[in-house]
Design an enzyme around this catalytic site. Structure first.
Site, short mmCIF file in Angstrom:
data_model
loop_
_atom_site.label_atom_id
_atom_site.label_comp_id
_atom_site.label_asym_id
_atom_site.label_seq_id
_atom_site.Cartn_x
_atom_site.Cartn_y
_atom_site.Cartn_z
CB THR A 135 -0.94 0.03 1.22
OG1 THR A 135 -0.18 0.04 2.42
CG2 THR A 135 -1.86 -1.19 1.22
CG ASP A 136 -0.89 4.71 -1.89
OD1 ASP A 136 -1.63 4.68 -0.88
OD2 ASP A 136 -1.31 4.98 -3.02
CB ALA A 137 1.48 7.94 1.77
#
Length: 129
Positions: free
Chosen positions: A16-18
């Protein structure tokens, strides 16, 4: 080899990203994971395939992102081989969370030898209509 195969997996945190959403590049990794699992289900190991001098390289890839997926989601990925003859394999993919389509994609693989020269697919990878 079967035209269609399905795998299920849980989204890992590092994918996942931020914003907590699966990073778009991971879908191409998911597609590769599905291709390897489809080959294994047909009784063939990708490492052994390469050791025999048959290398499948991605010549084209696309993905359409329809809905976000997040850490912990259980995803189902359906891979379908649309064409497999000559030196080319075309796959389509659907990534689902339950019945909801998250992403769709396509890849074209080229069969090459260790020197990168096109070669025909082995018979066990060929699908004739």
């Amino acid at each position: 080899m079967s035209r269609e195969h399905e795998i299920e997996f849980r989204v890992r945190y590092y994918e996942t990203d931020a914003q907590g959403v699966v990073h778009h590049a991971n879908y191409l990794k998911y597609f590769e994971m599905a291709r390897v699992e489809q080959l294994l289900a047909a009784g063939h190991d990708y490492a052994e395939l390469e050791a025999s001098g048959v290398v499948l390289v991605v010549a084209k890839a696309s993905c359409r992102y329809l809905r976000p997926s997040r850490f912990g989601d259980v995803l189902r990925l359906v891979i379908r081989t649309e064409r497999a003859r000559g030196a080319r394999i075309d796959h389509v993919y659907r990534v689902l969370r339950g019945d909801e389509v998250i992403a769709e994609g396509e890849t074209t693989l080229a069969c090459v030898n260790r020197d990168g020269e096109l070669q025909r697919l082995p018979d066990f990878l060929t699908i004739n209509d």
